[in-house]
Design a protein around this motif. Structure first.
Motif, short mmCIF file in Angstrom:
data_model
loop_
_atom_site.label_atom_id
_atom_site.label_comp_id
_atom_site.label_asym_id
_atom_site.label_seq_id
_atom_site.Cartn_x
_atom_site.Cartn_y
_atom_site.Cartn_z
N GLU A 86 -3.58 3.83 -1.53
CA GLU A 86 -3.08 2.11 -1.54
C GLU A 86 -1.83 1.95 -0.92
OE1 GLU A 86 -3.48 1.39 -5.61
OE2 GLU A 86 -5.83 0.97 -5.40
N GLU A 87 -0.84 2.79 -1.31
CA GLU A 87 0.37 2.84 -0.75
C GLU A 87 0.37 2.80 1.05
OE1 GLU A 87 3.13 5.23 -2.36
OE2 GLU A 87 2.89 4.39 -4.54
N ALA A 90 -1.54 -0.27 2.34
CA ALA A 90 -0.94 -1.64 1.78
C ALA A 90 -0.75 -2.65 3.00
CB ALA A 90 0.08 -1.54 1.01
#
Length: 439
Positions: A86-87, A90
Motif C-alpha cells: 500500500e505504501e 500510494a
C-alpha cells in the motif's frame, strides 16, 4: 457419475480462485464427502492470501475454534506485506483516485509516463508497485479492487508480457464477480492478443488457447449469447486443433451448445466428425448420444444415453445451473437439452421410417404415451411437418413428399449416375479429333 466429473481435468487449466466455484457446486450437490471438499478448499487456499477464509474452513472441518500456528503466522505475514505494498503504490493510487488528474492522461503511453515522472515523481517503480498491489489484492479475494487496479496498470504498462498477465488477472476478477458482459469483452481482448502475439514457442501459444477456452466456460454458460459464443470460438480451426491436441473433454460443452442451439444445427456434421476422431481419447454420454443417433442409428442406445445425459448435466458445474423460484426449482439447460435431443431422435427416426408407432416412439423419447402424443402434435404443428397422426391406430404417417434415408440414397445414386453420364458425354464431345497416322 464420478467417472463423468471433469473437475480434475479442468482445474489444472484454471487460476486456483476459479476452482472455488466448482468445489462449491460439488459440495452443494453432495457429489463427494463434505470433508474431502473442505480439505481441497484448504489446499487451494494455502497458496493464496485468503487466510481468514482458510481458518474458517479449518474450524468447520475439524469442529474446533483452534487453528494451526502456521495459519496465524501466515496471517501476520499477509497483513505486513499488504501494508508495505500500500505504501509503495500510494503515490500512483492517489493520482488515479483524482478524477481531474486522470482526465489529463492521453492514449499515448509514453506521454503519460513522462508526465507522471515530471509532475508527480511517479516512475517505473511505482507502476510496478501498482501491479504487485493489484495482484496481492486479488490473492486476498478483493476482486473488485484488483480489477480496477489491473485495468489502470494496463493503461500505463509498456511491457507486453506483464500487460498480458494483468489482462488474465482482470478476466479472472470479472468472472469471479459474475460481471459477464465485461468478462466477455476481456475474453475477446485476450483472444486477439493470443492469436496475434509472438510467443516464445508454439506450445506456449497452444497452452494459452487451452486456458482461454477453459476460462470461457464460466462466461459462455452464463452470458445471454454464450451458446453462440462457444460455438464461434471452439470451432475455429486453431482452437478446435487445441481441443483435439490437449483438451478433448471440452467436446462435452461444445456438443451441448450445438444440441440446445437450434440456429447452429449446421455445425452438427463437423461436430460428429470430431467426436468420431476423438472417441478413443474422450467420450461421455453427451458425445455418445450423438454418436448413437447419427453414426450408428442406434435408437435404443440413444435412448439409454439420453437418460445418462440428464445426470451428466445436473452434476456438471457449468451445465447444471439451477434456477430457484418460490414455486419451483429447475435446471433450464437440462430442460432445453432434453427437448432438443428428443427432436433429434424424432427427426432421425422419421428419415428412416414412413409409418411410426407412437408407443414405440414414446419409449425412444423417454416419455409416456400421452406425453409423446402431445409432444408430436405440437412438433408437427409448430414445425409444419408433412405428417399426419392417426389416433385410432396410434401411428404417425409421414407425407408422400417425405423421402426416408433409403429412398434418398436411391434417388442420389440415380442423380449421380446421370451426372456421370453427362460428364463423360461432354468430355468426348470436347475432345479434339484423333490425328490420322501418316502413310
Amino acid at each position: 457419475m464420478a467417472n463423468y466429473d471433469l473437475t480434475s481435468r479442468i482445474a489444472p487449466h484454471l487460476d486456483r480462485h476459479l476452482v472455488f466455484p466448482l468445489l462449491e457446486f460439488l459440495q452443494e450437490r453432495q457429489f463427494y464427502a463434505d470433508d474431502e471438499i473442505l480439505k481441497a478448499k484448504i489446499e487451494l487456499l494455502s497458496k493464496t492470501n485468503m487466510v481468514d477464509y482458510a481458518m474458517d474452513i479449518h474450524k468447520s472441518l475439524y469442529h474446533t475454534e483452534d487453528v494451526p500456528q502456521d495459519m496465524v503466522d501466515r496471517r501476520v505475514e499477509v497483513v505486513t506485506r499488504l501494508k508495505s505494498l500500500e505504501e509503495s503504490a500510494a503515490p500512483l493510487v492517489s493520482f488515479l483516485q483524482n478524477a481531474s488528474l486522470v482526465q489529463e492522461l492521453r492514449p499515448d503511453k509514453q506521454y503519460n509516463l513522462q508526465m507522471l515522472k515530471d509532475r508527480f515523481q511517479i516512475g517505473p517503480e511505482q507502476i510496478e508497485a501498482l501491479y504487485q498491489y493489484a495482484k496481492f489484492q486479488f490473492e486476498c479475494g478483493n476482486y473488485s479492487g484488483a480489477a480496477d487496479y489491473l485495468y489502470q496498470y494496463r493503461a500505463l504498462c509498456t511491457n507486453s508480457d506483464r500487460s498480458l498477465s494483468a489482462l488474465w488477472g482482470k478476466l479472472a476478477a470479472e468472472i469471479l464477480m459474475q460481471n459477464w458482459d465485461i468478462a466477455l469483452e476481456e475474453l475477446n481482448r485476450l483472444k486477439e492478443i493470443i492469436d496475434s502475439k509472438n510467443f516464445s514457442s508454439p506450445l506456449n501459444q497452444l497452452q494459452n488457447r487451452i486456458w482461454l477456452m477453459h476460462w470461457s466456460l464460466f462466461i459462455f454458460f452464463n452470458h445471454e449469447n454464450g451458446r453462440n459464443g462457444i460455438i464461434d470460438l471452439f470451432f475455429q480451426d486453431r482452437y478446435l486443433n487445441a481441443i483435439q491436441t490437449n483438451a478433448p473433454h471440452l467436446l462435452r460443452y461444445v456438443a451441448t451448445a450445438v444440441i440446445v442451439n437450434k440456429r447452429r444445427r449446421n455445425m452438427l456434421k463437423e461436430l460428429i466428425k470430431v467426436i468420431q476422431q476423438e472417441q478413443h481419447s474422450y467420450r461421455d454420454p453427451i458425445t455418445e448420444f450423438l454418436e448413437c443417433l447419427y453414426v450408428n442409428y442406434d435408437f435404443d442406445g440413444a435412448q439409454n444415453k439420453l437418460r445418462e445425459c440428464e445426470d451428466v448435466i445436473l452434476n456438471d458445474p457449468f451445465l447444471g445451473k439451477r434456477v430457484e423460484d418460490p414455486s419451483f426449482s429447475t435446471v433450464p439447460l437440462r430442460d432445453e437439452f432434453l427437448e432438443n435431443a428428443r427432436l433429434f431422435i424424432f427427426e432421425t427416426y422419421c428419415r428412416i421410417h414412413q409409418c411410426i408407432d407412437i408407443g414405440m416412439l414414446a419409449e425412444k423419447l423417454n416419455l409416456n404415451y400421452e406425453e409423446a402424443e402431445r409432444w408430436i402434435v405440437d412438433l408437427v404443428r409448430n414445425a409444419k411437418l408433412d405428417a399426419k397422426i392417426d389416433s385410432k391406430s396410434g401411428t404417425v404417417v409421414m407425407g408422400l413428399n417425405h423421402l426416408n434415408v433409403y429412398e434418398q440414397i436411391i434417388e442420389n445414386t440415380k442423380q449421380l449416375s446421370m451426372r456421370t453420364y453427362m460428364l463423360a458425354k461432354n468430355v468426348i464431345e470436347l475432345a479434339p479429333p484423333t490425328a490420322q497416322p501418316a502413310r
